[in-house]
Design a protein around this motif. Structure first.
Motif, PDB file in Angstrom:
ATOM      1  N   ILE A   1      17.401  13.915   5.814  1.00 51.68           N
ATOM      2  CA  ILE A   1      17.972  12.562   5.711  1.00 51.68           C
ATOM      3  C   ILE A   1      19.491  12.645   5.778  1.00 51.68           C
ATOM      4  O   ILE A   1      20.139  11.902   6.530  1.00 51.68           O
ATOM      5  CB  ILE A   1      17.500  11.862   4.417  1.00 51.68           C
ATOM      6  N   LYS A   2      20.071  13.540   5.014  1.00 54.35           N
ATOM      7  CA  LYS A   2      21.535  13.691   5.021  1.00 54.35           C
ATOM      8  C   LYS A   2      22.043  14.078   6.403  1.00 54.35           C
ATOM      9  O   LYS A   2      23.057  13.547   6.871  1.00 54.35           O
ATOM     10  CB  LYS A   2      21.955  14.735   3.989  1.00 54.35           C
TER      11      LYS A   2
ATOM     12  N   PRO B   1       5.237   3.462  -0.639  1.00 57.78           N
ATOM     13  CA  PRO B   1       4.332   3.008  -1.697  1.00 57.78           C
ATOM     14  C   PRO B   1       5.013   3.143  -3.061  1.00 57.78           C
ATOM     15  O   PRO B   1       5.524   4.208  -3.418  1.00 57.78           O
ATOM     16  CB  PRO B   1       3.130   3.943  -1.570  1.00 57.78           C
ATOM     17  N   GLU B   2       5.045   2.035  -3.802  1.00 61.01           N
ATOM     18  CA  GLU B   2       5.821   2.008  -5.046  1.00 61.01           C
ATOM     19  C   GLU B   2       5.339   3.006  -6.091  1.00 61.01           C
ATOM     20  O   GLU B   2       6.104   3.388  -6.972  1.00 61.01           O
ATOM     21  CB  GLU B   2       5.854   0.594  -5.648  1.00 61.01           C
ATOM     22  N   ASP B   3       4.107   3.460  -5.995  1.00 57.17           N
ATOM     23  CA  ASP B   3       3.589   4.377  -7.014  1.00 57.17           C
ATOM     24  C   ASP B   3       3.779   5.856  -6.657  1.00 57.17           C
ATOM     25  O   ASP B   3       3.279   6.724  -7.367  1.00 57.17           O
ATOM     26  CB  ASP B   3       2.119   4.080  -7.301  1.00 57.17           C
ATOM     27  N   LEU B   4       4.531   6.154  -5.602  1.00 56.74           N
ATOM     28  CA  LEU B   4       4.761   7.547  -5.215  1.00 56.74           C
ATOM     29  C   LEU B   4       6.090   8.044  -5.802  1.00 56.74           C
ATOM     30  O   LEU B   4       7.157   7.899  -5.200  1.00 56.74           O
ATOM     31  CB  LEU B   4       4.747   7.713  -3.700  1.00 56.74           C
ATOM     32  N   GLU B   5       6.002   8.629  -6.963  1.00 54.86           N
ATOM     33  CA  GLU B   5       7.184   9.076  -7.697  1.00 54.86           C
ATOM     34  C   GLU B   5       7.969  10.139  -6.934  1.00 54.86           C
ATOM     35  O   GLU B   5       9.204  10.155  -6.970  1.00 54.86           O
ATOM     36  CB  GLU B   5       6.777   9.590  -9.075  1.00 54.86           C
ATOM     37  N   MET B   6       7.291  11.037  -6.239  1.00 54.32           N
ATOM     38  CA  MET B   6       7.974  12.083  -5.485  1.00 54.32           C
ATOM     39  C   MET B   6       8.866  11.472  -4.396  1.00 54.32           C
ATOM     40  O   MET B   6       9.999  11.913  -4.179  1.00 54.32           O
ATOM     41  CB  MET B   6       6.965  13.060  -4.876  1.00 54.32           C
ATOM     42  N   ASN B   7       8.371  10.444  -3.731  1.00 53.78           N
ATOM     43  CA  ASN B   7       9.164   9.759  -2.709  1.00 53.78           C
ATOM     44  C   ASN B   7      10.373   9.077  -3.356  1.00 53.78           C
ATOM     45  O   ASN B   7      11.493   9.168  -2.843  1.00 53.78           O
ATOM     46  CB  ASN B   7       8.326   8.729  -1.962  1.00 53.78           C
ATOM     47  N   ARG B   8      10.123   8.408  -4.466  1.00 57.19           N
ATOM     48  CA  ARG B   8      11.209   7.719  -5.170  1.00 57.19           C
ATOM     49  C   ARG B   8      12.329   8.715  -5.506  1.00 57.19           C
ATOM     50  O   ARG B   8      13.505   8.452  -5.247  1.00 57.19           O
ATOM     51  CB  ARG B   8      10.684   7.066  -6.450  1.00 57.19           C
ATOM     52  N   ARG B   9      11.964   9.840  -6.072  1.00 56.67           N
ATOM     53  CA  ARG B   9      12.971  10.847  -6.451  1.00 56.67           C
ATOM     54  C   ARG B   9      13.737  11.353  -5.227  1.00 56.67           C
ATOM     55  O   ARG B   9      14.948  11.548  -5.271  1.00 56.67           O
ATOM     56  CB  ARG B   9      12.325  12.007  -7.195  1.00 56.67           C
ATOM     57  N   CYS B  10      13.033  11.560  -4.139  1.00 57.87           N
ATOM     58  CA  CYS B  10      13.668  12.033  -2.905  1.00 57.87           C
ATOM     59  C   CYS B  10      14.716  11.023  -2.439  1.00 57.87           C
ATOM     60  O   CYS B  10      15.873  11.388  -2.188  1.00 57.87           O
ATOM     61  CB  CYS B  10      12.619  12.261  -1.821  1.00 57.87           C
ATOM     62  N   TYR B  11      14.336   9.761  -2.310  1.00 60.87           N
ATOM     63  CA  TYR B  11      15.251   8.748  -1.808  1.00 60.87           C
ATOM     64  C   TYR B  11      16.409   8.504  -2.773  1.00 60.87           C
ATOM     65  O   TYR B  11      17.555   8.353  -2.336  1.00 60.87           O
ATOM     66  CB  TYR B  11      14.502   7.455  -1.477  1.00 60.87           C
TER      67      TYR B  11
END
Length: 161
Positions: free
Chosen positions: A108-109, A126-136
């Protein structure tokens, strides 16, 4: 070492296989008819020739490990139409055995360095995907609070940067 390069037609077969592997668990969880798991190699090839798309192949130590697709001058699930300088991170996927190694964050960077006119980025997942949230969040995205129920048990969260 993680690097990116513009996707070429010869990458499509490998990227299609990785995309299916990466998105299969999500398709099995959400049964989303818009899932990249259901997309073919042809879908990647078509996007390479579109003016509103930027497709990159993600490499790790010289091996293809994933792909990343940005769009601009288009609509998104949360935007009627992106303005000049606005980019939508439409899709990023990494081979399952290479996930969790900060490859997506690095990719991404690296991609953003190519968008010298960028004023804003959008991503949804998907709002329930914590791993994605942390990545972004680790690359500077913040939650807009906007949500979109797609189908069944799938609700997308919108983040911007």
């Amino acid at each position: 070492m993680v690097t990116i390069r513009k996707t070429v037609k010869e990458d499509a077969t490998v990227l299609s296989k990785i995309q299916k592997e990466a998105f299969k668990p999500l398709y099995e969880r959400y049964h989303d008819e818009g899932s990249p798991y259901l997309r073919s190699e042809r879908d990647i090839l078509v996007r390479l020739d579109r003016d509103d798309s930027q497709y990159y192949t993600i490499m790790d130590n010289g091996q293809i490990v994933g792909g990343i697709l940005y769009k601009h001058n288009c609509s998104t699930p949360f935007c009627e139409m992106l303005k000049d300088g606005e980019y939508y991170l439409c899709r990023i996927y990494i081979k399952p055995d290479a996930q969790g190694k900060q490859i997506a964050r690095t990719a991404i960077k690296l991609c953003e360095e190519n968008f010298t006119d960028a004023t804003k980025y959008f991503v949804d997942f998907p709002e329930d995907l914590e791993m994605n949230r942390r990545c972004y969040e680790s690359v500077g995205f913040t939650d807009t609070g906007k949500r979109l129920k797609v189908e069944g048990n799938l609700t997308l969260a919108c983040f911007t940067k």
